[in-house]
Design an enzyme around this catalytic site. Structure first.
Site, PDB file in Angstrom:
ATOM      1  N   GLY A 188     -12.716  -5.260  -2.831  1.00 53.00           N
ATOM      2  CA  GLY A 188     -13.905  -4.694  -2.210  1.00 53.00           C
ATOM      3  C   GLY A 188     -15.159  -5.000  -3.006  1.00 53.00           C
ATOM      4  CB  CYS A 245      -4.430  -5.689  -5.000  1.00 52.34           C
ATOM      5  SG  CYS A 245      -4.997  -4.152  -5.783  1.00 52.34           S
ATOM      6  CD  GLU A 277      -8.043  -0.157  -1.880  1.00 54.53           C
ATOM      7  OE1 GLU A 277      -7.060  -0.914  -1.686  1.00 54.53           O
ATOM      8  OE2 GLU A 277      -8.354   0.279  -2.997  1.00 54.53           O
ATOM      9  CG  ASN A 328      -2.138  -0.896   1.019  1.00 52.39           C
ATOM     10  OD1 ASN A 328      -2.567  -1.139  -0.111  1.00 52.39           O
ATOM     11  ND2 ASN A 328      -2.675  -1.390   2.113  1.00 52.39           N
ATOM     12  CG  HIS A 344     -12.881  -6.300   1.769  1.00 49.24           C
ATOM     13  ND1 HIS A 344     -12.808  -5.038   1.207  1.00 49.24           N
ATOM     14  CD2 HIS A 344     -11.886  -7.024   1.202  1.00 49.24           C
ATOM     15  CE1 HIS A 344     -11.810  -5.016   0.330  1.00 49.24           C
ATOM     16  NE2 HIS A 344     -11.231  -6.206   0.317  1.00 49.24           N
ATOM     17  CB  CYS A 399     -11.401  -1.445  -3.711  1.00 49.47           C
ATOM     18  SG  CYS A 399     -10.712  -2.759  -2.668  1.00 49.47           S
TER      19      CYS A 399
END
Length: 276
Positions: A219, A78, A207, A69, A159, A216
């Site tokens: 996500g 990712c 994030e 990140n 998440h 995302c």
């Protein structure tokens, strides 16, 4: 040492890609990743992606993808970067990640990614203590309302998903950091707020380690899975993010299939010593 890079993005979620599959690079540390990600003094990105040869404990993987990140923290998965990697690699591949091996397939102007099976057990998220992850008995207030009874899903990274009337009415930049770092989430958490309309999802994501992003992929996967489990939408479902749309397909007991665009922005090089 001069190092080449490729700048890519998936729906505006942008990456600096370093390819060390056939050349040796110095160790990529958190401070190096953060320096390269800085948008004022570095190249600028949401995540730094490092491609390396697959490790011995990932049989069948063609190569390894590591994800840092913008704050320098390393994360497990990712989805948007996986599509960019598919485009960069140029053919189907099994890609080792810290969240498990995924399969990527280039498609016109993007890629399809098999993100693996979601996990729902509280200790797989992980949470600090046991609870129902389909409708967690917790809530967080914000100016103008309260978000409550979220779902929690691990899709390679963790998440929490809130379903709200209007995803854009939630001040996510304010409440996101508080939820991300809440003691309930010992490894921090990615925060999703979604609304449902005409069988499709509108989603915004905070994030962990990055903040608000235009898109995302994990996500979108986690939110689609949570919505399908609750009977709010059917598979496949279109997920609209600020940067554009993804298509997510999932059936109970199966793996998550994500389809969407990816793009190369530019290529360049930098002196490693300037950022080490």
């Amino acid at each position: 040492m001069r190092v080449p890079f490729t700048k890519m993005h998936g729906l505006g979620n942008d990456f600096v890609m370093l390819d060390a599959r056939e050349r040796t690079l110095p160790p990529v540390t958190g401070p190096v990743a953060a320096a390269l990600a800085d948008r004022r003094t570095g190249i600028g990105c949401d995540q730094l992606i490092l491609l390396q040869p697959a490790s011995a404990d990932a049989p069948g993987a063609d190569f390894r993808m590591r994800i840092f990140n913008s704050d320098g923290s390393e994360v497990q998965s990712c989805g948007n970067a996986a599509r960019a990697v598919a485009l960069l690699h140029g053919s189907d591949a099994a890609v080792e990640t810290a969240g498990g091996t995924i399969r990527v397939s280039p498609r016109d102007a993007g890629a399809e990614v098999d993100m693996g099976a979601p996990r729902f057990d509280w200790d797989d998220i992980p949470l600090a203590y046991a609870m129902d992850t389909a409708a967690m008995p917790v809530g967080w207030p914000y100016a103008g309302g309260t978000m409550h009874n979220p779902a929690a899903v691990n899709v390679g990274n963790p998440h929490v998903v809130f379903f709200v009337e209007d995803a854009y009415a939630v001040p996510l930049a304010e409440v996101g950091p508080d939820i991300e770092t809440d003691a309930l989430f010992p490894e921090r958490i990615n925060v999703n707020v979604a609304s449902v309309s005409s069988g499709e999802l509108t989603l915004r994501v905070w994030e962990r380690g990055t903040g608000l992003t235009r898109a995302c992929g994990t996500g979108a996967c986690a939110t689609a899975v949570a919505a399908i489990r609750r009977g709010l939408v059917q598979s496949p479902v279109t997920v609209h993010l600020p940067g554009g749309a993804l298509t997510i397909a999932w059936q109970q007991g199966g793996t998550i299939m994500m389809t969407g665009p990816a793009q190369t922005a530019f290529t360049g090089s930098f002196e490693w010593e300037d950022f080490a």
